[in-house]
Design a protein around this motif. Structure first.
Motif, PDB file in Angstrom:
ATOM      1  N   ARG A 163      -4.460  -3.717  -5.595  1.00  0.00           N
ATOM      2  CA  ARG A 163      -3.781  -4.924  -5.180  1.00  0.00           C
ATOM      3  C   ARG A 163      -2.673  -4.930  -6.185  1.00  0.00           C
ATOM      4  O   ARG A 163      -1.482  -5.186  -5.518  1.00  0.00           O
ATOM      5  N   ASP A 175     -11.024   1.391  -2.432  1.00  0.00           N
ATOM      6  CA  ASP A 175     -11.726   0.265  -2.381  1.00  0.00           C
ATOM      7  C   ASP A 175     -10.349  -0.665  -2.431  1.00  0.00           C
ATOM      8  O   ASP A 175      -9.889  -1.049  -3.553  1.00  0.00           O
ATOM      9  N   THR A 176     -10.260  -1.459  -1.378  1.00  0.00           N
ATOM     10  CA  THR A 176      -8.912  -2.052  -1.061  1.00  0.00           C
ATOM     11  C   THR A 176      -9.060  -3.602  -1.864  1.00  0.00           C
ATOM     12  O   THR A 176      -8.026  -4.306  -1.806  1.00  0.00           O
ATOM     13  N   SER A 177     -10.286  -3.813  -2.369  1.00  0.00           N
ATOM     14  CA  SER A 177     -10.353  -5.010  -2.917  1.00  0.00           C
ATOM     15  C   SER A 177     -10.129  -5.040  -4.669  1.00  0.00           C
ATOM     16  O   SER A 177     -10.144  -5.943  -5.240  1.00  0.00           O
TER      17      SER A 177
END
Length: 261
Positions: free
Chosen positions: A53, A46-48
């Motif tokens: 991040r 999940d790059t969100s």
């Protein structure tokens, strides 16, 4: 992929330690009782997620300051660590890093980009119990001489000889041929754009996959090869002593007996 909690290598955990979110039950890591089939972890990053991040920021910082030791998980909160199941391709920019520490991670795969870490001398993914294999590209880290890996968690390890996931033939549909949409359930990886062997771009009839167990630094690791052609698979070296001697496609393949039988 079978979900749940596995029983860790008894030598790796204190008595009474409860299973953590990073545990899995792909195979029994405590005794020689190989299963007929195993599968890849299917989670996609999940790059969100805040943890991802934050990890990207830490990679940028490490590139900027040229540090020689990189311990990214130590700077994440427990919740953020659980959100990270792979590493970003940007680790290829960590060309000054000599020691990569991923102790106790929730990782299920390492990207081929690790091959770009050309100064890497020591690799410590110890107690990363969901990490069962590594990309063949790690063999490009020519200076890598020391590793600390929880070997009972690895496919084909000499202690319990768990099986390898069966690799499927080359793709036969447009969706499967899309290199930007690799499904880890099928391929094991989401990143198979360039040949693990010759580094050429993989065309739409690939990748041609194979397993090979090789000594990398201190440990024999199961390596997943994503090749551009059968010729590159044929060019792979022989497997490590006391392991399957040739590249193979996993599944029901004969392995040497476990040392713990």
């Amino acid at each position: 992929m079978i979900r749940g909690n596995h029983r860790d290598d008894a030598s790796d955990r204190a008595p009474g330690r409860r299973a953590s979110p990073r545990d899995c039950s792909c195979f029994d890591q405590t005794r020689p009782r190989p299963r007929a089939r195993v599968g890849f972890h299917t989670e996609q990053q999940d790059t969100s997620a805040p943890g991802w991040r934050h990890l990207l920021e830490l990679v940028d910082e490490a590139v900027a300051d040229g540090r020689e030791e990189f311990r990214p998980l130590a700077e994440l909160t427990p919740e953020e660590r659980r959100q990270v199941i792979t590493l970003p391709a940007g680790i290829a920019r960590l060309t000054a890093v000599k020691h990569l520490v991923l102790y106790g991670s929730n990782l299920v795969r390492i990207p081929p980009a690790i091959g770009g870490m050309t100064s890497l001398e020591e690799f410590t993914p110890y107690t990363s119990y969901r990490l069962h294999w590594f990309p063949y590209e790690i063999t490009r880290c020519r200076k890598l001489t020391r590793s600390t890996v929880s070997t009972r968690a690895l496919y084909g390890n000499y202690k319990v000889r768990p099986p390898f996931p069966r690799l499927r033939p080359s793709p036969d549909s447009a969706a499967e041929r899309d290199p930007s949409n690799r499904d880890p359930r099928r391929w094991g990886t989401t990143d198979a754009h360039r040949c693990s062997v010759c580094d050429r771009v993989i065309e739409q009839d690939g990748p041609h996959q194979a397993w090979i167990s090789l000594r990398v630094a201190t440990d024999v690791l199961p390596l997943l090869v994503n090749a551009c052609s059968p010729a590159c698979v044929a060019a792979l070296p022989a497997g490590a002593q006391d392991y399957i001697p040739t590249p193979h496609r996993g599944g029901l393949v004969d392995q040497p007996a476990s040392d713990y039988d």
